[in-house]
Design a protein around this motif. Structure first.
Motif, PDB file in Angstrom:
ATOM      1  N   ALA A   1     -80.121  20.801 -28.030  1.00 53.73           N
ATOM      2  CA  ALA A   1     -80.294  19.758 -26.863  1.00 53.73           C
ATOM      3  C   ALA A   1     -79.599  20.060 -25.614  1.00 53.73           C
ATOM      4  O   ALA A   1     -78.324  20.956 -25.779  1.00 53.73           O
ATOM      5  CB  ALA A   1     -79.973  18.477 -27.600  1.00 53.73           C
ATOM      6  N   PRO A   2     -80.194  19.737 -24.772  1.00 53.48           N
ATOM      7  CA  PRO A   2     -79.540  19.977 -23.076  1.00 53.48           C
ATOM      8  C   PRO A   2     -78.253  19.258 -23.100  1.00 53.48           C
ATOM      9  O   PRO A   2     -77.815  18.280 -23.858  1.00 53.48           O
ATOM     10  CB  PRO A   2     -80.412  19.420 -22.133  1.00 53.48           C
ATOM     11  N   VAL A   3     -77.172  19.844 -22.534  1.00 57.47           N
ATOM     12  CA  VAL A   3     -75.876  19.223 -22.438  1.00 57.47           C
ATOM     13  C   VAL A   3     -76.004  17.884 -21.713  1.00 57.47           C
ATOM     14  O   VAL A   3     -76.780  17.623 -20.559  1.00 57.47           O
ATOM     15  CB  VAL A   3     -75.027  19.871 -21.362  1.00 57.47           C
ATOM     16  N   ALA A   4     -75.166  16.699 -22.275  1.00 53.33           N
ATOM     17  CA  ALA A   4     -75.561  15.581 -21.934  1.00 53.33           C
ATOM     18  C   ALA A   4     -75.091  15.203 -20.361  1.00 53.33           C
ATOM     19  O   ALA A   4     -74.256  15.880 -20.048  1.00 53.33           O
ATOM     20  CB  ALA A   4     -74.604  14.393 -22.692  1.00 53.33           C
ATOM     21  N   GLU A   5     -75.827  14.502 -19.748  1.00 54.51           N
ATOM     22  CA  GLU A   5     -75.520  14.244 -18.196  1.00 54.51           C
ATOM     23  C   GLU A   5     -74.062  13.825 -18.126  1.00 54.51           C
ATOM     24  O   GLU A   5     -73.525  14.040 -17.043  1.00 54.51           O
ATOM     25  CB  GLU A   5     -76.579  13.460 -17.675  1.00 54.51           C
ATOM     26  N   MET A   6     -73.589  12.775 -18.987  1.00 49.75           N
ATOM     27  CA  MET A   6     -72.174  12.345 -18.987  1.00 49.75           C
ATOM     28  C   MET A   6     -71.338  13.390 -19.026  1.00 49.75           C
ATOM     29  O   MET A   6     -70.009  13.065 -18.552  1.00 49.75           O
ATOM     30  CB  MET A   6     -72.051  11.487 -20.231  1.00 49.75           C
ATOM     31  N   GLN A   7     -71.519  14.690 -19.350  1.00 49.52           N
ATOM     32  CA  GLN A   7     -70.517  15.682 -19.507  1.00 49.52           C
ATOM     33  C   GLN A   7     -70.573  16.743 -18.365  1.00 49.52           C
ATOM     34  O   GLN A   7     -70.028  17.724 -18.484  1.00 49.52           O
ATOM     35  CB  GLN A   7     -70.613  16.360 -20.944  1.00 49.52           C
ATOM     36  N   ARG A   8     -71.604  16.434 -17.420  1.00 52.94           N
ATOM     37  CA  ARG A   8     -71.454  17.564 -16.336  1.00 52.94           C
ATOM     38  C   ARG A   8     -71.889  16.517 -15.052  1.00 52.94           C
ATOM     39  O   ARG A   8     -72.320  17.425 -14.070  1.00 52.94           O
ATOM     40  CB  ARG A   8     -72.879  18.564 -16.723  1.00 52.94           C
ATOM     41  N   SER A   9     -71.321  15.442 -14.888  1.00 55.00           N
ATOM     42  CA  SER A   9     -71.710  14.609 -13.728  1.00 55.00           C
ATOM     43  C   SER A   9     -70.274  14.032 -13.089  1.00 55.00           C
ATOM     44  O   SER A   9     -69.442  13.908 -13.940  1.00 55.00           O
ATOM     45  CB  SER A   9     -72.766  13.678 -13.849  1.00 55.00           C
ATOM     46  N   ASP A  10     -70.489  13.848 -11.873  1.00 54.15           N
ATOM     47  CA  ASP A  10     -69.452  13.003 -11.492  1.00 54.15           C
ATOM     48  C   ASP A  10     -69.345  11.633 -12.212  1.00 54.15           C
ATOM     49  O   ASP A  10     -70.416  10.967 -11.889  1.00 54.15           O
ATOM     50  CB  ASP A  10     -69.738  13.064  -9.788  1.00 54.15           C
ATOM     51  N   LEU A  11     -68.133  11.278 -12.250  1.00 56.17           N
ATOM     52  CA  LEU A  11     -68.206   9.867 -13.048  1.00 56.17           C
ATOM     53  C   LEU A  11     -67.516   8.729 -12.166  1.00 56.17           C
ATOM     54  O   LEU A  11     -66.944   7.793 -13.021  1.00 56.17           O
ATOM     55  CB  LEU A  11     -67.332  10.092 -14.409  1.00 56.17           C
ATOM     56  N   SER A  12     -67.429   9.087 -11.266  1.00 52.34           N
ATOM     57  CA  SER A  12     -66.602   7.983 -10.275  1.00 52.34           C
ATOM     58  C   SER A  12     -67.247   6.782 -10.385  1.00 52.34           C
ATOM     59  O   SER A  12     -66.455   5.569 -10.558  1.00 52.34           O
ATOM     60  CB  SER A  12     -66.540   8.398  -8.881  1.00 52.34           C
ATOM     61  N   SER A  13     -68.711   6.561 -10.370  1.00 51.44           N
ATOM     62  CA  SER A  13     -69.274   5.228 -10.440  1.00 51.44           C
ATOM     63  C   SER A  13     -69.117   4.623 -11.768  1.00 51.44           C
ATOM     64  O   SER A  13     -68.904   3.371 -11.902  1.00 51.44           O
ATOM     65  CB  SER A  13     -70.833   5.306 -10.074  1.00 51.44           C
ATOM     66  N   THR A  14     -69.275   5.575 -12.834  1.00 48.60           N
ATOM     67  CA  THR A  14     -69.303   5.017 -14.054  1.00 48.60           C
ATOM     68  C   THR A  14     -67.760   4.637 -14.438  1.00 48.60           C
ATOM     69  O   THR A  14     -67.637   3.576 -14.906  1.00 48.60           O
ATOM     70  CB  THR A  14     -69.370   6.104 -15.266  1.00 48.60           C
ATOM     71  N   VAL A  15     -66.765   5.353 -14.000  1.00 48.00           N
ATOM     72  CA  VAL A  15     -65.373   4.752 -14.207  1.00 48.00           C
ATOM     73  C   VAL A  15     -65.235   3.473 -13.635  1.00 48.00           C
ATOM     74  O   VAL A  15     -64.569   2.304 -13.909  1.00 48.00           O
ATOM     75  CB  VAL A  15     -64.281   5.727 -13.679  1.00 48.00           C
ATOM     76  N   LEU A  16     -65.794   3.327 -12.157  1.00 47.79           N
ATOM     77  CA  LEU A  16     -65.458   1.964 -11.436  1.00 47.79           C
ATOM     78  C   LEU A  16     -66.128   0.985 -12.151  1.00 47.79           C
ATOM     79  O   LEU A  16     -65.649  -0.138 -12.408  1.00 47.79           O
ATOM     80  CB  LEU A  16     -66.093   2.316 -10.167  1.00 47.79           C
ATOM     81  N   GLN A  17     -67.341   1.229 -12.861  1.00 53.97           N
ATOM     82  CA  GLN A  17     -67.917   0.091 -13.586  1.00 53.97           C
ATOM     83  C   GLN A  17     -67.180  -0.284 -14.784  1.00 53.97           C
ATOM     84  O   GLN A  17     -67.094  -1.567 -15.127  1.00 53.97           O
ATOM     85  CB  GLN A  17     -69.383   0.529 -14.074  1.00 53.97           C
ATOM     86  N   LEU A  18     -66.742   0.669 -15.586  1.00 53.11           N
ATOM     87  CA  LEU A  18     -65.758   0.347 -16.729  1.00 53.11           C
ATOM     88  C   LEU A  18     -64.484  -0.552 -16.248  1.00 53.11           C
ATOM     89  O   LEU A  18     -64.170  -1.486 -17.188  1.00 53.11           O
ATOM     90  CB  LEU A  18     -65.667   1.572 -17.601  1.00 53.11           C
ATOM     91  N   LYS A  19     -63.964  -0.321 -14.971  1.00 49.17           N
ATOM     92  CA  LYS A  19     -62.732  -0.805 -14.716  1.00 49.17           C
ATOM     93  C   LYS A  19     -63.240  -2.213 -14.336  1.00 49.17           C
ATOM     94  O   LYS A  19     -62.378  -3.107 -14.656  1.00 49.17           O
ATOM     95  CB  LYS A  19     -62.168  -0.199 -13.184  1.00 49.17           C
ATOM     96  N   ALA A  20     -64.296  -2.457 -13.687  1.00 50.60           N
ATOM     97  CA  ALA A  20     -64.725  -3.789 -13.423  1.00 50.60           C
ATOM     98  C   ALA A  20     -64.908  -4.596 -14.703  1.00 50.60           C
ATOM     99  O   ALA A  20     -64.945  -5.755 -14.777  1.00 50.60           O
ATOM    100  CB  ALA A  20     -65.893  -3.724 -12.629  1.00 50.60           C
ATOM    101  N   LEU A  21     -65.487  -3.872 -15.811  1.00 50.07           N
ATOM    102  CA  LEU A  21     -65.628  -4.690 -16.861  1.00 50.07           C
ATOM    103  C   LEU A  21     -64.421  -4.773 -17.713  1.00 50.07           C
ATOM    104  O   LEU A  21     -64.500  -5.530 -19.058  1.00 50.07           O
ATOM    105  CB  LEU A  21     -66.406  -3.774 -17.880  1.00 50.07           C
ATOM    106  N   GLY A  22     -63.150  -4.387 -17.334  1.00 48.26           N
ATOM    107  CA  GLY A  22     -62.073  -4.713 -18.156  1.00 48.26           C
ATOM    108  C   GLY A  22     -61.523  -3.545 -18.830  1.00 48.26           C
ATOM    109  O   GLY A  22     -60.539  -3.776 -19.436  1.00 48.26           O
TER     110      GLY A  22
END
Length: 434
Positions: free
Chosen positions: A149-170
């Motif tokens: 399968a192709p490499v998951a987008e989570m493993q090859r993308s800028d995660l700044s927005s994702t990390v910020l959302q996780l921080k906002a969720l506690g």
């Protein structure tokens, strides 16, 4: 490849990697058709994301009698659309994949071999209404060596927005979070560093308030979210909302094969020396003055649906700022361009570059021979600016054979010290200015 050798009714779908390859293939197919004596004429049609809607809809039209439709497409035709008349599929075996480099902070568009899952998906496009065939342009033994399968987008993308959302969720312990597809630690560290530089996180990697919390609420990239939230202080929030909305849509300009000169002339009507962002502001204001006329868009080589989408995004962002009780002010339709450019600098300061050669740029903080050299993308209004600006910032990069800056704006180096003193040392800035 002689497509006309296949006898019997049925359309052909050819998978290629990008627009340039597709346009070259279309030319070859049209030339072949003019020289062919086959009983079937070829109707070669392109299909890719940047194509005007009217051109995209041609692939769905019924195939005339005595004609074989040949659709040359990017992987958009794998899952996004269904072409009922396709009987034959030709798979080149490659695809373009966007990868983020945390060391250079650049996104690179790489041509990589497809996965077996992609290959099976492409083959499934053949024979929707009758038995079909898939012709893969590589040896059968190679198929078994492809990734499952192709490499998951989570493993090859800028995660700044994702990390910020996780921080906002506690979620404070990002590195030990139970990811479905665990990304490399380098991507997480790079995201944390950027969020700290933007002021969204404090020294303890905790979400700051109100800035970090507000940034997490905006449905934008973290850098662009910072620009929007800083704009009220600079009294240009209305202009920045427009620019943010225009940056959120793709394919604003309509590129038609053989009409590049016409597109370049139209761009000059809106272009300004400050760069692409103020140009987008001019485009949107012209769109509004025309009462959102599709005819006006057609005359100016603009994507009507993209501009409608930008108007919708702008309205949503405006509601967010109203809910946050931030002021909505205008500086007179962008007449004070410095205020708009300063707001952009406050968010994209990490993307500031200086001229280093005749037409190449390097990051202001980068030193030595290892610094990545970038050029202005040909679609930018500053592509052939003479003389080239000494200092620019960009909102995106694209790497093919060359690293390009997209959506560029001219800036003053002293703004970096004023708006991001924690990121740029005064000594380094003086060296860059020299």
């Amino acid at each position: 490849m002689a497509i006309h050798r296949y006898h019997g009714p049925g359309d052909v779908l050819i998978f290629l990697t990008g627009q340039e390859e597709i346009e070259s293939a279309i030319e070859l197919l049209e030339q072949q058709d003019s020289e062919s004596h086959s009983r079937y004429r070829l109707m070669a049609l392109p299909l890719y994301a940047g194509l005007p809607q009217a051109e995209q809809m041609k692939v769905f039209s019924p195939t005339p009698r005595g004609v074989r439709k040949v659709i040359v497409a990017t992987p958009i035709a794998e899952t996004s659309v269904t072409l009922e008349g396709v009987v034959y599929v030709v798979d080149c075996g490659f695809m373009k994949q966007q990868c983020y480099n945390p060391h250079t902070t650049h996104n690179t568009l790489l041509v990589v071999p497809e996965s077996r899952a992609n290959a099976v998906q492409r083959a499934g496009r053949a024979g929707r209404v009758r038995p079909g065939h898939c012709y893969r342009l590589y040896q059968e033994a190679i198929f078994d060596t492809l990734a499952t399968a192709p490499v998951a987008e989570m493993q090859r993308s800028d995660l700044s927005s994702t990390v910020l959302q996780l921080k906002a969720l506690g979620v404070d312990n990002i590195l030990n979070f139970d990811w479905m597809a665990p990304p490399p630690a380098e991507l997480l560290v790079s995201a944390l560093e950027l969020l700290y530089a933007l002021g969204a996180l404090d020294e303890s990697a905790k979400l700051t308030k109100p800035l970090g919390a507000f940034m997490a609420e905006l449905p934008l990239d973290v850098m662009l979210a910072k620009v929007v939230l800083v704009s009220p202080e600079l009294k240009c929030s209305e202009e920045i909302l427009t620019i943010a909305a225009m940056l959120s849509v793709q394919s604003m300009w309509v590129s038609v094969r053989g009409a590049k000169r016409e597109l370049d002339e139209v761009k000059l009507h809106f272009a300004v020396s400050e760069g692409d962002h103020i140009t987008y502001l001019n485009v949107y204001e012209g769109f509004c003055r025309s009462n959102r006329s599709p005819q006006w868009c057609s005359r100016n080589c603009l994507n009507y649906r993209a501009l409608l989408r930008a108007a919708d995004v702008r309205a949503q962002l405006r509601k967010h700022l109203q809910r946050m009780q931030l002021s909505l002010e205008s500086n007179g339709g962008g007449r004070d361009s410095d205020a708009v450019l300063r707001a952009l600098t406050a968010g994209f300061f990490a993307n500031a570059t200086r001229l280093d050669g005749a037409d190449t740029y390097v990051g202001i903080r980068e030193r030595g021979g290892d610094a990545a050299r970038m050029r202005i993308h040909p679609t930018s209004v500053l592509f052939q600016a003479a003389p080239p600006p000494k200092f620019l910032l960009y909102t995106a990069t694209k790497s093919t054979k060359q690293l390009y800056m997209e959506d560029v704006a001219t800036i003053q180096p002293e703004w970096l010290i004023e708006l991001a003193p924690h990121f740029y040392e005064e000594r380094a800035s003086r060296q860059a200015a020299a």
